[in-house]
Design a protein around this motif. Structure first.
Motif: not given
Length: 422
Positions: A174-190, A354-363
């Motif tokens: 099993p794997l988790i798609a961290v990229n698809d978290a709202q607190t990832k793509y809405l901030f990190d990606n954008r 600041s945005v990686m903070d959220m992405s890596f918190a999800n990780q």
């Protein structure tokens, strides 16, 4: 410092002091990771867990790795891209007791040697950015999969690959798609990709954005961010897309939308950001204006057809660091940045902390979740649990001193009932 024999390979250990300062500086903008690190240090939710991580070796990644180590994990790291490594950060992590296999500018052979060294850790959890580690584990090191509890994937490209692996019925854990978290793509990606892409191109070229025609290939969340930032600097933004809904959205956001074959004739700066290959192809290169700048901010260096560019050129020279000038047979000059690799990391420092903070918190929280749910998760690509996504948002708001409203009991009842109407 505890050194694990043959498990690290870095450029220069003497860079560690500078790397530690930069890791500390990034930590200032990563309050959520700090909170998680403090809790992990007390609770040790990853005690005895072996982790192999294939991520961009940057100051932000270092803060994630240190949090996982505080949680009790034994972690070995490698680079997710040959040009994204910050050598001083790699040296600092080794001094902190985290073996790292990453050297900026490493060739492809070394890149995969480093992935295999990270896998020698016999991981129970994998942390990936682009899915090269997971793919190598499934194809070349499948004997190790029996120990794997699960893993996480950071980026759009990697999630696409993993879903393809699942569809082919070849996914083994099993794997988790961290990229698809709202607190990832809405901030990190954008916001992250938007700012860091413009930053990377600016550092590489010192170009003035005002008045330039900027062609952005792909209008996902990363494309949204790049378009927004280029427009803010005075550029005329043109979007090319293959998805009709995204094209319509770009149009209604105020951008020009046209086929790339048309945009190729007028663009000054081209940015690929799709996760696909040969987006800028030979037919486009043939009609570009002399002086056009080509940059890719997608994960892999396949979005610009570099072999086609080489075939059209009669001469190539490195005119600035990370800028290759291709003189075509008809005399036009095209400029490729960072060898077609991810420009925001190759020519700049990647996303702001600041945005990686959220992405890596999800990780970090998803890895903890996988350990807690060992053996109960189906072998598939899972979304980030909604509770984790919202927890990250709450922690980020709290760290910024922001309070928000809460639903009243009456409002909660209204939202969960069907009886009440007009």
């Amino acid at each position: 410092m505890r050194q694990i024999k043959n498990q690290y390979h870095i450029k220069d250990p003497s860079l560690a002091t500078e790397g530690k300062k930069r890791i500390e500086w990034a930590s200032r903008e990563m309050p959520v990771i700090r909170l998680i690190k403090d809790r992990f240090a007390k609770e040790k939710p990853l005690k005895g867990i072996r982790i192999s991580g294939c991520l961009h070796i940057t100051t932000e990644t270092a803060n994630l790795a240190l949090a996982l180590k505080e949680g009790g994990a034994s972690i070995v790291m490698c680079a997710a891209n040959p040009l994204s490594t910050q050598d001083d950060v790699a040296a600092a992590l080794v001094e902190y007791g985290i073996p790292v296999n990453a050297i900026r500018g490493e060739d492809e052979k070394t890149y995969y040697q480093h992935i295999n060294t990270a896998l020698d850790n016999k991981p129970q959890l994998t942390v990936d950015d682009g899915a090269d580690l997971v793919t190598t584990l499934h194809t070349k090191r499948a004997d190790l999969i029996g120990d794997v509890i699960g893993g996480t994937e950071e980026t759009t490209t990697g999630v696409i690959r993993l879903r393809s692996l699942e569809k082919a019925k070849k996914l083994r854990y099993p794997l988790i798609a961290v990229n698809d978290a709202q607190t990832k793509y809405l901030f990190d990606n954008r916001y992250g990709t938007g700012q860091s892409t413009i930053d990377g191109i600016t550092r590489a070229t010192n170009v003035l954005w005002a008045g330039k025609k900027v062609v952005i290939c792909g209008y996902g969340w990363c494309g949204h961010g790049a378009a927004m930032r280029a427009e803010g600097l005075g550029s005329q933004v043109i979007i090319t897309e293959v998805e009709p809904v995204r094209a319509l959205e770009a149009l209604m956001d105020g951008y020009q939308v046209m086929p790339l074959r048309e945009a190729a004739r007028v663009g000054d700066i081209f940015i690929t950001i799709t996760g696909n290959k040969n987006v800028i192809d030979k037919a486009h290169l043939k009609v570009m204006k002399g002086g056009a700048i080509l940059a890719n901010t997608g994960h892999f260096n396949v979005e610009i057809n570099i072999p086609a560019l080489e075939s059209l050129a009669r001469n190539k020279r490195r005119i600035r660091p990370l800028v290759d000038e291709y003189t075509l047979k008809d005399g036009r000059r095209l400029y490729l940045l960072a060898e077609g690799r991810v420009v925001n990391l190759a020519a700049a420092e990647g996303h702001p902390a600041s945005v990686m903070d959220m992405s890596f918190a999800n990780q970090a929280l998803c890895l903890e979740y996988m350990v807690k749910n060992k053996g109960s998760l189906k072998i598939k690509v899972h979304p980030v649990p909604e509770a984790i996504d919202k927890q990250v948002a709450r922690l980020k708001l709290k760290s910024m001193g922001i309070n928000i409203d809460k639903l009243t009991p009456q409002q909660k009842k209204y939202l969960t009932s069907w009886e009440e109407g007009t």
